[in-house]
Design a protein around this motif. Structure first.
Motif, PDB file in Angstrom:
ATOM      1  N   LEU A 124       0.823  -1.209   0.000  1.00 29.97           N
ATOM      2  CA  LEU A 124       0.000   0.000   0.000  1.00 29.97           C
ATOM      3  C   LEU A 124       0.857   1.260   0.000  1.00 29.97           C
ATOM      4  CD1 LEU A 124      -3.021   1.091   0.489  1.00 29.97           C
ATOM      5  CD2 LEU A 124      -1.985   1.763   2.644  1.00 29.97           C
ATOM      6  N   PHE A 125       1.854   1.290   0.874  1.00 28.21           N
ATOM      7  CA  PHE A 125       2.689   2.486   0.966  1.00 28.21           C
ATOM      8  C   PHE A 125       3.392   2.751  -0.366  1.00 28.21           C
ATOM      9  CE2 PHE A 125       3.439   2.513   5.874  1.00 28.21           C
ATOM     10  CZ  PHE A 125       2.147   2.963   6.037  1.00 28.21           C
ATOM     11  N   GLY A 126       3.889   1.681  -1.015  1.00 24.57           N
ATOM     12  CA  GLY A 126       4.559   1.860  -2.298  1.00 24.57           C
ATOM     13  C   GLY A 126       3.636   2.488  -3.331  1.00 24.57           C
ATOM     14  N   ILE A 127       2.439   1.891  -3.485  1.00 21.71           N
ATOM     15  CA  ILE A 127       1.501   2.400  -4.497  1.00 21.71           C
ATOM     16  C   ILE A 127       1.032   3.820  -4.138  1.00 21.71           C
ATOM     17  CG2 ILE A 127      -0.745   1.982  -5.586  1.00 21.71           C
ATOM     18  CD1 ILE A 127       1.571   0.051  -6.385  1.00 21.71           C
ATOM     19  N   GLN A 128       0.796   4.061  -2.856  1.00 15.69           N
ATOM     20  CA  GLN A 128       0.424   5.418  -2.414  1.00 15.69           C
ATOM     21  C   GLN A 128       1.515   6.429  -2.753  1.00 15.69           C
ATOM     22  OE1 GLN A 128      -0.441   5.377   1.799  1.00 15.69           O
ATOM     23  NE2 GLN A 128      -2.653   5.387   1.456  1.00 15.69           N
ATOM     24  N   GLY A 129       2.782   6.006  -2.549  1.00 14.81           N
ATOM     25  CA  GLY A 129       3.908   6.898  -2.838  1.00 14.81           C
ATOM     26  C   GLY A 129       3.961   7.256  -4.312  1.00 14.81           C
ATOM     27  N   VAL A 130       3.784   6.244  -5.179  1.00 15.21           N
ATOM     28  CA  VAL A 130       3.754   6.496  -6.624  1.00 15.21           C
ATOM     29  C   VAL A 130       2.642   7.489  -6.941  1.00 15.21           C
ATOM     30  CG1 VAL A 130       3.314   5.490  -8.890  1.00 15.21           C
ATOM     31  CG2 VAL A 130       4.645   4.201  -7.201  1.00 15.21           C
ATOM     32  N   ASP A 131       1.467   7.211  -6.376  1.00 19.22           N
ATOM     33  CA  ASP A 131       0.291   8.030  -6.622  1.00 19.22           C
ATOM     34  C   ASP A 131       0.530   9.490  -6.263  1.00 19.22           C
ATOM     35  OD1 ASP A 131      -2.074   7.099  -7.749  1.00 19.22           O
ATOM     36  OD2 ASP A 131      -3.192   7.643  -5.949  1.00 19.22           O
ATOM     37  N   LYS A 132       1.109   9.715  -5.075  1.00 19.11           N
ATOM     38  CA  LYS A 132       1.319  11.089  -4.610  1.00 19.11           C
ATOM     39  C   LYS A 132       2.266  11.837  -5.544  1.00 19.11           C
ATOM     40  CE  LYS A 132       1.859  13.684  -0.337  1.00 19.11           C
ATOM     41  NZ  LYS A 132       1.913  13.589   1.132  1.00 19.11           N
ATOM     42  N   ALA A 133       3.388  11.178  -5.914  1.00 25.07           N
ATOM     43  CA  ALA A 133       4.361  11.827  -6.798  1.00 25.07           C
ATOM     44  C   ALA A 133       3.758  12.059  -8.177  1.00 25.07           C
ATOM     45  CB  ALA A 133       5.629  10.976  -6.893  1.00 25.07           C
ATOM     46  N   TRP A 134       2.996  11.074  -8.661  1.00 22.47           N
ATOM     47  CA  TRP A 134       2.391  11.192  -9.988  1.00 22.47           C
ATOM     48  C   TRP A 134       1.381  12.344 -10.011  1.00 22.47           C
ATOM     49  CZ3 TRP A 134       3.707   8.487 -14.348  1.00 22.47           C
ATOM     50  CH2 TRP A 134       2.904   8.712 -15.467  1.00 22.47           C
ATOM     51  N   GLY A 189       7.878   5.849  -4.706  1.00 24.39           N
ATOM     52  CA  GLY A 189       7.083   4.738  -4.192  1.00 24.39           C
ATOM     53  C   GLY A 189       7.957   3.792  -3.378  1.00 24.39           C
ATOM     54  N   VAL A 190       9.122   3.468  -3.918  1.00 27.50           N
ATOM     55  CA  VAL A 190      10.041   2.576  -3.206  1.00 27.50           C
ATOM     56  C   VAL A 190      10.505   3.226  -1.905  1.00 27.50           C
ATOM     57  CG1 VAL A 190      12.240   1.353  -3.350  1.00 27.50           C
ATOM     58  CG2 VAL A 190      10.761   1.489  -5.364  1.00 27.50           C
ATOM     59  N   VAL A 191      10.834   4.526  -1.970  1.00 27.45           N
ATOM     60  CA  VAL A 191      11.263   5.245  -0.767  1.00 27.45           C
ATOM     61  C   VAL A 191      10.178   5.187   0.309  1.00 27.45           C
ATOM     62  CG1 VAL A 191      11.689   7.572   0.153  1.00 27.45           C
ATOM     63  CG2 VAL A 191      12.902   6.790  -1.888  1.00 27.45           C
ATOM     64  N   LEU A 205       9.021  -3.583  -8.432  1.00 28.41           N
ATOM     65  CA  LEU A 205       8.270  -4.134  -9.568  1.00 28.41           C
ATOM     66  C   LEU A 205       6.847  -3.580  -9.580  1.00 28.41           C
ATOM     67  CD1 LEU A 205       8.211  -6.273 -11.885  1.00 28.41           C
ATOM     68  CD2 LEU A 205       7.286  -7.871 -10.185  1.00 28.41           C
ATOM     69  N   GLY A 206       6.178  -3.620  -8.431  1.00 28.35           N
ATOM     70  CA  GLY A 206       4.801  -3.136  -8.360  1.00 28.35           C
ATOM     71  C   GLY A 206       4.698  -1.650  -8.675  1.00 28.35           C
ATOM     72  N   CYS A 207       5.636  -0.875  -8.136  1.00 26.48           N
ATOM     73  CA  CYS A 207       5.615   0.575  -8.401  1.00 26.48           C
ATOM     74  C   CYS A 207       5.844   0.853  -9.880  1.00 26.48           C
ATOM     75  CB  CYS A 207       6.684   1.289  -7.559  1.00 26.48           C
ATOM     76  SG  CYS A 207       6.307   1.284  -5.790  1.00 26.48           S
ATOM     77  N   LEU A 211      -1.598  -6.103  -5.203  1.00 25.70           N
ATOM     78  CA  LEU A 211      -1.678  -7.552  -5.021  1.00 25.70           C
ATOM     79  C   LEU A 211      -0.414  -8.238  -5.546  1.00 25.70           C
ATOM     80  CD1 LEU A 211      -5.425  -8.312  -5.804  1.00 25.70           C
ATOM     81  CD2 LEU A 211      -4.259  -8.262  -3.594  1.00 25.70           C
ATOM     82  N   THR A 212       0.181  -7.656  -6.600  1.00 26.49           N
ATOM     83  CA  THR A 212       1.433  -8.223  -7.113  1.00 26.49           C
ATOM     84  C   THR A 212       2.511  -8.162  -6.032  1.00 26.49           C
ATOM     85  OG1 THR A 212       0.848  -7.455  -9.330  1.00 26.49           O
ATOM     86  CG2 THR A 212       3.177  -8.023  -8.936  1.00 26.49           C
ATOM     87  N   ILE A 213       2.667  -6.968  -5.439  1.00 27.91           N
ATOM     88  CA  ILE A 213       3.678  -6.814  -4.385  1.00 27.91           C
ATOM     89  C   ILE A 213       3.361  -7.746  -3.219  1.00 27.91           C
ATOM     90  CG2 ILE A 213       4.693  -5.214  -2.700  1.00 27.91           C
ATOM     91  CD1 ILE A 213       4.007  -2.914  -4.617  1.00 27.91           C
ATOM     92  N   PHE A 214       2.113  -7.684  -2.774  1.00 29.96           N
ATOM     93  CA  PHE A 214       1.704  -8.477  -1.614  1.00 29.96           C
ATOM     94  C   PHE A 214       1.871  -9.971  -1.890  1.00 29.96           C
ATOM     95  CE2 PHE A 214      -1.941 -10.239   0.992  1.00 29.96           C
ATOM     96  CZ  PHE A 214      -1.255 -10.184   2.185  1.00 29.96           C
ATOM     97  N   GLY A 215       1.468 -10.388  -3.092  1.00 28.66           N
ATOM     98  CA  GLY A 215       1.555 -11.813  -3.437  1.00 28.66           C
ATOM     99  C   GLY A 215       2.989 -12.317  -3.395  1.00 28.66           C
ATOM    100  N   ILE A 216       3.905 -11.533  -3.987  1.00 24.92           N
ATOM    101  CA  ILE A 216       5.307 -11.981  -3.993  1.00 24.92           C
ATOM    102  C   ILE A 216       5.846 -12.008  -2.562  1.00 24.92           C
ATOM    103  CG2 ILE A 216       7.636 -11.515  -4.869  1.00 24.92           C
ATOM    104  CD1 ILE A 216       6.396 -10.170  -7.288  1.00 24.92           C
ATOM    105  N   ARG A 217       5.471 -10.991  -1.766  1.00 25.55           N
ATOM    106  CA  ARG A 217       5.907 -10.967  -0.359  1.00 25.55           C
ATOM    107  C   ARG A 217       5.410 -12.194   0.399  1.00 25.55           C
ATOM    108  NH1 ARG A 217       9.764 -10.340   2.039  1.00 25.55           N
ATOM    109  NH2 ARG A 217       9.037  -9.837   4.107  1.00 25.55           N
TER     110      ARG A 217
END
Lengths: 209, 209, 209
Positions: free
Chosen positions: C102-112, C126-128, C159-161, C184-190
């Motif tokens: 969630l944090f990764g995707i949220q981070g991408v979203d905010k910057a985008w 997103g990674v940060v 990868l997810g970001c 779900l991709t990130i979560f699934g791999i985790r």
């Protein structure tokens, strides 16, 4: 001149990424870490500078630096055996020294142009630009930072940045020539330090206990 | 009051630089590292605070803090034998405690005045101002940070900053008196901790495995 | 959707604080350090992202994240024996993985959304957001950072970001669905990495010397 600066910046970014990766290659870092730490070495100093200056990180405006650093990291990871050859590695150190010289002077320039904390802050931010990325990399990789390595690295950078601030202040009509001289001063001392393995004299080092 | 604050700030900056240099003197750091790490100890916490607040770093407006810190670092490097005398060193720790008290309360004040994230953020930023510089120094020098030293340092700072936020919120007419009381609270606990070597009770420490 | 995001964010913050405390519990950290390092794990990544973006730290606007993280740290400190049970700990790791997603995707979203350094910077930020807090915690606690742990953590996040940036760029009409798929991709791999103890393949790791 801008053209030359641009190309030295390109070369310096690549050299920082390469030497950054080589510096942490013995830490058992995975490929992802190689990419992150190499990129941080290359763009971390300028990022810290821009954060302190309160301006957008330079790579958010010119993403080519990120791409180049990423590419250089992958190449270095794959061709580590090539880059660790003594002769090639020494060349990388020279180019890294050129990069430190350019990044330092560029950092001074950016802070000075923005009128940020004259006259002290530009010197500080020049040094941050040149050595900040390597510091972040060493912290993240759990290595000793350059403060304990006794290499002649930060000292010539500081000297050059200080001289350049003198030029900007007292000889503003010679900014261009001054920046070249200050860069060459940093680069020259770095080359001498690499060539003859010069280090910080022991009298300037605190005793370990 | 501003006058008094200014002078305590001056003394605190010098004390932080001196204790900062003494804290890393046994790491085999060169003179350049001494200057950088001492200055970071003295101005690093306020810089972190200002970055999080999104305002210009305080030393870009009043460069005297940088100069004083630099001078104190050089003096400490040269006269290390003087400062490491037990009696003198203890005095330095007391002044450092006074500095932490002032920096903490100043940090709360700055965040509160800017209306930043009331009421939680001012406490956080007060603590960051007081301990951030020492944390940066320890990270760069490869030392254990104070989280693992069990010294009564961050806890009194946090307590004082928390009390001061209570004053600002519920007794705004007593801001001046409140700030003095909160500073004395921090300073008093620090003095007691240094004097009687008080530490964080073992029941509040996680077991090392 | 915002409602769901909010609740996942709440759960993720708590999970990050809990796993953050457990990650440093064996370092002999005092309760104050537990609070600071747990909170930094939970909100440090988003703070770094916001500093680089030049916007106010998210927790200065919604302080609930700080309170939740503090509460979770205290509970974890008191009930450490509960959380270190293998079954419970694994659940915490799963929730932590959900949080990273969630944090990764949220981070991408905010910057985008801010149009910051498109298209590269959103991936970086997103990674940060997802791993920055853990990195800060490890640096402050003197632990090896994840770059040397060979865990499959940062790679699925990246990868997810990256995938999400592709969605935002080429399929903007599917942003909502895309964000779920990328999470779900990130979560699934985790989950798979935790469940079957998958690690970064040795061929992608530099040799320690």
């Amino acid at each position: 001149m801008d053209q030359i600066n641009f190309w030295i910046g390109i070369i310096a970014t690549i050299a920082f990424a390469v030497t950054g990766v080589l510096a942490i290659a013995d830490r058992g870092v995975d490929l992802f870490g190689v990419l992150v730490l190499g990129v941080i070495t290359a763009i971390g100093g300028g990022t810290l500078r821009d954060i302190i200056l309160g301006v957008p990180a330079f790579w958010s405006l010119s993403q080519i630096y990120v791409w180049l650093a990423l590419g250089a990291c992958v190449v270095t990871f794959v061709a580590e055996a090539f880059f660790t050859q003594p002769q090639i590695y020494r060349w990388m150190l020279y180019i890294d020294g050129l990069g430190a010289a350019l990044f330092g002077i560029q950092g001074v320039d950016k802070a000075w142009t923005l009128g940020f904390g004259l006259p002290v802050a530009p010197v500080i931010l020049g040094v941050v630009t040149a050595i900040g990325g390597g510091l972040l990399r060493d912290i993240l990789a759990g290595k000793k930072t350059l403060f304990m390595s006794h290499e002649l690295y930060a000292i010539p950078v500081t000297l050059g940045c200080f001289l350049y601030v003198l030029v900007l202040n007292f000889l503003p009509q010679y900014t261009l020539e001054g920046s070249v001289v200050c860069m060459l001063t940093i680069f020259g001392i770095r080359v001498a330090a690499i060539r003859w393995n010069l280090r910080v004299p022991i009298m300037f080092i605190t005793k370990t206990r």
